[in-house]
Design a protein around this motif. Structure first.
Motif, PDB file in Angstrom:
ATOM      1  N   LEU A  18      37.659  40.561  45.938  1.00  0.00           N
ATOM      2  CA  LEU A  18      36.543  39.810  45.367  1.00  0.00           C
ATOM      3  C   LEU A  18      37.040  38.553  44.672  1.00  0.00           C
ATOM      4  N   PHE A  19      38.298  38.606  44.219  1.00  0.00           N
ATOM      5  CA  PHE A  19      38.832  37.588  43.315  1.00  0.00           C
ATOM      6  C   PHE A  19      40.313  37.449  43.630  1.00  0.00           C
ATOM      7  N   ALA A  20      40.779  36.215  43.815  1.00  0.00           N
ATOM      8  CA  ALA A  20      42.186  36.002  44.164  1.00  0.00           C
ATOM      9  C   ALA A  20      42.778  34.904  43.291  1.00  0.00           C
ATOM     10  N   VAL A  21      43.906  35.211  42.675  1.00  0.00           N
ATOM     11  CA  VAL A  21      44.573  34.282  41.763  1.00  0.00           C
ATOM     12  C   VAL A  21      45.976  34.014  42.296  1.00  0.00           C
ATOM     13  N   ARG A  22      46.359  32.736  42.367  1.00  0.00           N
ATOM     14  CA  ARG A  22      47.668  32.372  42.894  1.00  0.00           C
ATOM     15  C   ARG A  22      48.390  31.411  41.953  1.00  0.00           C
ATOM     16  N   ASP A  23      49.556  31.823  41.483  1.00  0.00           N
ATOM     17  CA  ASP A  23      50.473  30.973  40.705  1.00  0.00           C
ATOM     18  C   ASP A  23      49.776  30.268  39.547  1.00  0.00           C
ATOM     19  N   LEU A  24      48.911  30.970  38.838  1.00  0.00           N
ATOM     20  CA  LEU A  24      48.119  30.355  37.775  1.00  0.00           C
ATOM     21  C   LEU A  24      49.002  30.061  36.565  1.00  0.00           C
ATOM     22  N   THR A  25      48.968  28.810  36.126  1.00  0.00           N
ATOM     23  CA  THR A  25      49.863  28.362  35.052  1.00  0.00           C
ATOM     24  C   THR A  25      49.161  27.379  34.129  1.00  0.00           C
ATOM     25  N   ARG A  26      49.285  27.630  32.839  1.00  0.00           N
ATOM     26  CA  ARG A  26      48.919  26.639  31.822  1.00  0.00           C
ATOM     27  C   ARG A  26      49.805  26.881  30.603  1.00  0.00           C
ATOM     28  N   LEU A  27      50.592  25.873  30.261  1.00  0.00           N
ATOM     29  CA  LEU A  27      51.542  26.001  29.154  1.00  0.00           C
ATOM     30  C   LEU A  27      51.227  25.001  28.050  1.00  0.00           C
ATOM     31  N   TYR A  28      51.336  25.475  26.811  1.00  0.00           N
ATOM     32  CA  TYR A  28      51.146  24.623  25.639  1.00  0.00           C
ATOM     33  C   TYR A  28      52.488  24.279  24.988  1.00  0.00           C
ATOM     34  N   GLY A  29      53.546  24.918  25.459  1.00  0.00           N
ATOM     35  CA  GLY A  29      54.887  24.748  24.925  1.00  0.00           C
ATOM     36  C   GLY A  29      55.780  25.750  25.622  1.00  0.00           C
ATOM     37  N   PRO A  30      57.061  25.812  25.269  1.00  0.00           N
ATOM     38  CA  PRO A  30      57.954  26.780  25.907  1.00  0.00           C
ATOM     39  C   PRO A  30      57.444  28.215  25.723  1.00  0.00           C
ATOM     40  N   GLU A  40      45.186  40.004  43.075  1.00  0.00           N
ATOM     41  CA  GLU A  40      43.874  40.116  43.697  1.00  0.00           C
ATOM     42  C   GLU A  40      43.115  41.243  43.018  1.00  0.00           C
ATOM     43  N   LEU A  41      41.803  41.060  42.907  1.00  0.00           N
ATOM     44  CA  LEU A  41      40.935  42.069  42.302  1.00  0.00           C
ATOM     45  C   LEU A  41      39.881  42.461  43.336  1.00  0.00           C
ATOM     46  N   TYR A  42      39.624  43.761  43.410  1.00  0.00           N
ATOM     47  CA  TYR A  42      38.714  44.284  44.429  1.00  0.00           C
ATOM     48  C   TYR A  42      37.405  44.759  43.796  1.00  0.00           C
ATOM     49  N   PRO A  43      36.317  44.796  44.556  1.00  0.00           N
ATOM     50  CA  PRO A  43      35.048  45.298  44.013  1.00  0.00           C
ATOM     51  C   PRO A  43      35.219  46.698  43.436  1.00  0.00           C
ATOM     52  N   GLY A  44      34.664  46.913  42.253  1.00  0.00           N
ATOM     53  CA  GLY A  44      34.733  48.224  41.635  1.00  0.00           C
ATOM     54  C   GLY A  44      36.039  48.530  40.930  1.00  0.00           C
TER      55      GLY A  44
END
Length: 270
Positions: A18-30, A40-44
């Protein structure tokens, strides 16, 4: 557990993600924020994200639900028509519509997720109105039904949320989110700040609703007992990275990473 096995859905959930996340990155500092997260997330299916304060759990949740853009990576959602939507390629209006209809978000502090100046019934009916329901009788019937489902006296439908206890406010926030039949719900420490007895009642309610409505859920918590009760799979975060992921019971009963071992042993200490 192999990387391939970690991505398999838990038993009893849908086979198409249902939901797919790839290499998600957000940095505020080291090591501040989150980096290199993929899943990946599946229904239920219920995915728990655990770790100490500052590990990156809340940053990751904000990225997953479209509240802040990533430095890199992608978040994709398969909508009701079966088409994949790239969350950050979509317009702000499309993201807001998702959060009002097919997605829900349960805040740690229910006052952040409720409109405190309108009645309990109006809080529940607002999401239905966003879907085009205008008939007062239907809105009120839905409000009464959902108050009952979250174990609040339906006679309180015209009362303001500020007159409710903390546990009742959290249950009202859950009703407000679930009335529109979302497919995916994000939860940020939903039992935080509640007394132990109130937590137990809320967790029992949540577990029943998740199974009954076949919800996919991403839940952030620092409480491993909450994770064990609700989550099918776990991701353990430390210093912005996922250090271990897999089935909840396997991770909590046989942790492999030293940090996970420390987390589990600290909970088990008398």
């Amino acid at each position: 557990m192999s990387a391939a096995e970690q991505l398999l859905p838990a038993a009893g959930v849908g086979t198409e993600p249902l939901f797919a996340v790839r290499d998600l990155t957000r940095l505020y500092g080291p090591d501040k924020g989150c980096q290199g997260v993929s899943f990946e997330l599946y229904p239920g299916e219920v995915l728990g994200i655990v770790g100490e304060s500052g590990s990156g759990k809340s940053t990751l949740l904000s990225l997953l639900c479209g509240r802040c853009p990533p430095d890199r990576g992608s978040v994709q959602y398969r909508d009701g028509a079966g088409d994949w939507l790239d969350l950050y390629a979509a317009s702000e209006a499309e993201r807001r519509t998702l959060l009002r209809t097919e997605w829900g978000f349960v805040e740690q502090n229910p006052r952040d997720g409720l409109r405190m100046g309108v009645s309990a019934g109006a809080n529940i009916g607002e999401r239905l109105m966003a879907q085009g329901v205008r008939h007062y009788g239907q809105l009120r019937a839905a409000g009464l039904d959902w108050l009952q489902q979250v174990e609040i006296d339906p006679a309180r439908i015209d009362d303001l949320p500020r007159t409710f206890s903390g546990g009742m406010q959290q249950r009202l926030q859950i009703a407000r989110n679930l009335v529109s039949s979302p497919k995916l719900v994000f939860m940020d420490e939903p039992t935080g700040g509640l007394d132990v007895s109130v937590q137990a009642r809320l967790l029992d309610l949540l577990r029943g609703l998740v199974r009954e409505l076949d919800l996919a859920v991403v839940i952030v918590t620092h409480d491993l007992a909450v994770a064990r009760l609700l989550a099918d799979r776990l991701m353990v975060m430390r210093r912005s990275r996922v250090v271990e992921s897999g089935l909840t019971d396997q991770i909590l009963d046989d942790p492999q990473h030293p940090y996970t071992q420390l987390l589990v042993s600290s909970v088990l200490q008398p």
